[in-house]
Design a protein around this motif. Sequence first.
Motif, mmCIF file in Angstrom:
data_model
loop_
_atom_site.group_PDB
_atom_site.id
_atom_site.type_symbol
_atom_site.label_atom_id
_atom_site.label_comp_id
_atom_site.label_asym_id
_atom_site.label_seq_id
_atom_site.Cartn_x
_atom_site.Cartn_y
_atom_site.Cartn_z
ATOM 1 N N GLU A 67 0.860 -1.174 0.000
ATOM 2 C CA GLU A 67 0.000 0.000 0.000
ATOM 3 C C GLU A 67 0.904 1.235 0.000
ATOM 4 O O GLU A 67 1.893 1.289 0.727
ATOM 5 C CB GLU A 67 -0.886 -0.012 1.249
ATOM 6 C CG GLU A 67 -1.888 1.118 1.327
ATOM 7 C CD GLU A 67 -2.765 1.016 2.564
ATOM 8 O OE1 GLU A 67 -3.840 1.631 2.570
ATOM 9 O OE2 GLU A 67 -2.366 0.327 3.531
ATOM 10 N N LYS A 68 0.575 2.238 -0.806
ATOM 11 C CA LYS A 68 1.413 3.431 -0.886
ATOM 12 C C LYS A 68 1.516 4.085 0.492
ATOM 13 O O LYS A 68 0.512 4.479 1.079
ATOM 14 C CB LYS A 68 0.845 4.420 -1.894
ATOM 15 C CG LYS A 68 1.663 5.702 -2.020
ATOM 16 C CD LYS A 68 1.009 6.686 -2.973
ATOM 17 C CE LYS A 68 1.755 8.006 -2.999
ATOM 18 N NZ LYS A 68 1.106 8.981 -3.897
ATOM 19 N N PRO A 69 2.740 4.226 1.011
ATOM 20 C CA PRO A 69 2.892 4.776 2.355
ATOM 21 C C PRO A 69 2.998 6.302 2.355
ATOM 22 O O PRO A 69 3.338 6.928 1.350
ATOM 23 C CB PRO A 69 4.215 4.163 2.819
ATOM 24 C CG PRO A 69 5.012 4.056 1.555
ATOM 25 C CD PRO A 69 4.015 3.755 0.457
ATOM 26 N N THR A 70 2.706 6.880 3.503
ATOM 27 C CA THR A 70 3.028 8.277 3.787
ATOM 28 C C THR A 70 4.042 8.262 4.916
ATOM 29 O O THR A 70 3.823 7.611 5.944
ATOM 30 C CB THR A 70 1.781 9.070 4.211
ATOM 31 O OG1 THR A 70 0.819 9.026 3.153
ATOM 32 C CG2 THR A 70 2.141 10.522 4.501
ATOM 33 N N ILE A 71 5.148 8.977 4.718
ATOM 34 C CA ILE A 71 6.242 8.944 5.680
ATOM 35 C C ILE A 71 6.407 10.330 6.297
ATOM 36 O O ILE A 71 6.416 11.345 5.583
ATOM 37 C CB ILE A 71 7.572 8.541 5.003
ATOM 38 C CG1 ILE A 71 7.392 7.270 4.166
ATOM 39 C CG2 ILE A 71 8.658 8.333 6.047
ATOM 40 C CD1 ILE A 71 8.597 6.925 3.306
ATOM 41 N N ALA A 72 6.537 10.394 7.621
ATOM 42 C CA ALA A 72 6.724 11.663 8.311
ATOM 43 C C ALA A 72 8.067 12.284 7.938
ATOM 44 O O ALA A 72 8.983 11.609 7.462
ATOM 45 C CB ALA A 72 6.639 11.453 9.817
ATOM 46 N N LYS A 73 8.192 13.564 8.165
ATOM 47 C CA LYS A 73 9.459 14.253 7.962
ATOM 48 C C LYS A 73 10.483 13.749 8.967
ATOM 49 O O LYS A 73 10.161 13.441 10.115
ATOM 50 C CB LYS A 73 9.249 15.760 8.154
ATOM 51 C CG LYS A 73 10.476 16.620 7.941
ATOM 52 C CD LYS A 73 10.121 18.087 8.137
ATOM 53 C CE LYS A 73 11.346 18.968 7.993
ATOM 54 N NZ LYS A 73 11.014 20.412 8.190
ATOM 55 N N LEU A 106 8.721 3.883 -2.316
ATOM 56 C CA LEU A 106 8.560 5.334 -2.264
ATOM 57 C C LEU A 106 9.811 5.910 -1.647
ATOM 58 O O LEU A 106 10.335 5.373 -0.652
ATOM 59 C CB LEU A 106 7.322 5.730 -1.457
ATOM 60 C CG LEU A 106 7.023 7.235 -1.344
ATOM 61 C CD1 LEU A 106 5.514 7.492 -1.394
ATOM 62 C CD2 LEU A 106 7.612 7.837 -0.070
ATOM 63 N N GLY A 107 10.321 7.007 -2.225
ATOM 64 C CA GLY A 107 11.521 7.650 -1.703
ATOM 65 C C GLY A 107 11.285 9.123 -1.462
ATOM 66 O O GLY A 107 10.653 9.795 -2.284
ATOM 67 N N GLN A 108 11.770 9.630 -0.345
ATOM 68 C CA GLN A 108 11.649 11.045 -0.051
ATOM 69 C C GLN A 108 12.912 11.547 0.654
ATOM 70 O O GLN A 108 13.726 10.756 1.140
ATOM 71 C CB GLN A 108 10.412 11.342 0.796
ATOM 72 C CG GLN A 108 10.450 10.832 2.222
ATOM 73 C CD GLN A 108 9.160 11.130 2.977
ATOM 74 O OE1 GLN A 108 8.062 10.957 2.436
ATOM 75 N NE2 GLN A 108 9.278 11.575 4.218
ATOM 76 N N VAL A 109 13.051 12.866 0.706
ATOM 77 C CA VAL A 109 14.205 13.495 1.322
ATOM 78 C C VAL A 109 13.967 13.646 2.819
ATOM 79 O O VAL A 109 12.879 14.046 3.247
ATOM 80 C CB VAL A 109 14.483 14.870 0.678
ATOM 81 C CG1 VAL A 109 15.647 15.572 1.365
ATOM 82 C CG2 VAL A 109 14.758 14.713 -0.815
ATOM 83 N N TRP A 110 14.950 13.302 3.624
ATOM 84 C CA TRP A 110 14.840 13.342 5.090
ATOM 85 C C TRP A 110 14.397 14.704 5.606
ATOM 86 O O TRP A 110 13.431 14.815 6.364
ATOM 87 C CB TRP A 110 16.185 12.965 5.715
ATOM 88 C CG TRP A 110 16.242 13.051 7.217
ATOM 89 C CD1 TRP A 110 16.418 14.186 7.967
ATOM 90 C CD2 TRP A 110 16.123 11.981 8.148
ATOM 91 N NE1 TRP A 110 16.410 13.888 9.300
ATOM 92 C CE2 TRP A 110 16.235 12.526 9.440
ATOM 93 C CE3 TRP A 110 15.951 10.608 8.006
ATOM 94 C CZ2 TRP A 110 16.170 11.755 10.588
ATOM 95 C CZ3 TRP A 110 15.887 9.827 9.154
ATOM 96 C CH2 TRP A 110 15.988 10.400 10.426
ATOM 97 N N ASP A 111 15.099 15.762 5.211
ATOM 98 C CA ASP A 111 14.868 17.082 5.808
ATOM 99 C C ASP A 111 13.547 17.715 5.407
ATOM 100 O O ASP A 111 12.910 18.398 6.210
ATOM 101 C CB ASP A 111 16.009 18.038 5.425
ATOM 102 C CG ASP A 111 17.315 17.686 6.118
ATOM 103 O OD1 ASP A 111 17.270 17.097 7.217
ATOM 104 O OD2 ASP A 111 18.379 18.002 5.558
ATOM 105 N N SER A 112 13.129 17.509 4.173
ATOM 106 C CA SER A 112 11.945 18.198 3.652
ATOM 107 C C SER A 112 10.718 17.317 3.524
ATOM 108 O O SER A 112 9.600 17.823 3.355
ATOM 109 C CB SER A 112 12.265 18.787 2.276
ATOM 110 O OG SER A 112 12.516 17.730 1.335
#
Length: 335
Positions: A67-73, A106-112
């Motif tokens: 399932e597509k996740p949402t990841i906190a900052k 899914l990949g995202q940037v740690w800080d933003s």
Amino acid sequence: MRRRSLLIAVPAGLVTLSACGDDGSDSGQASSSEASPSASAGQSAPPPPKIVDGPLPAITAGTKFDEKPTIAKGSGKPSDQLAVRTVIAGGGARVAENDYVQANYLGQVWDSAKVFDNSYDRKAPLVIQLAAGSIIDGWRYALAGKKAGSRVELAVPPTWGYGSQGNAQAGIKGTDTLVFVVDIQDVFNAKSSAKGTDVAQDDIDLPKVGTNTDGKAPEITVPKGDAPKDLVSNYVIEGDGAELAAEDTVLVQYKGVLWDTGKEFDSSYSRSALTSFSLQQVVKGWSQGLTGKKVGSRVLIVVPPALGYGDSPPADSGIKKDSTLVFSVDILAKM
């Protein structure tokens, strides 16, 4: 020296074996505006990282496998080593170095918390080899030893990501730590085989192909008599995966023998290495014979000379001019 596959119908310099961007079509690869986990060209391999437990940001939504996740900052300073956490432990095959994995991510940037890439929205998982030069080292080290069916979260510092150069196209700076959630759907290696239902092979004028699924090369028995003039493409084992399109890239096991003698001239089994290629880069008999066939299947392909190598077979291949070729092909995945 291991012999290269004979199937490629274009100069070897035009064939790329690492995953890369595409036009956003249903191929399982990242679009040109995104950053897949493929290794950057010319990037030198850093020493192995230390695997640590964290810190890692919380997964706040989409918590089920696949399932597509949402990841906190990310909170605070990330580790300068590789942080890895198994969120959901699967019970499938264990991933090893040089295996291929099929995964949503899914990949995202740690800080933003900026999401720079995800396969869920494309509805096409990535299939990529966990090998140096094919994928960023953060994935190589984090996923090795994990099992299919697992969800893994990892935080990758630049050293084991895109390095000090970052990835400007995706908005990744050379100082950015990257956070990924990876759902490992399947694992493929040299022991992988087709998965499906055996199909009757009742035409006595066609070769018979073994239906063993133990990772060993199936036996191909060629009948006495003249070879068919037209292309033959029949299921031996019918899988239940997606049908291949003419422009797809596939991951396969295969074995090829000559109609006249039954002698093997090429095989991925003998190299103990899977083969991947675009159906637009192989002999016409393969391109036409595999288009429309389902992932997971084993297919008998009989290739007449006009759709194979004709009067120009590869040097030192053991293939004579105007030879009819017989193949067993296991379609493991669409890449």
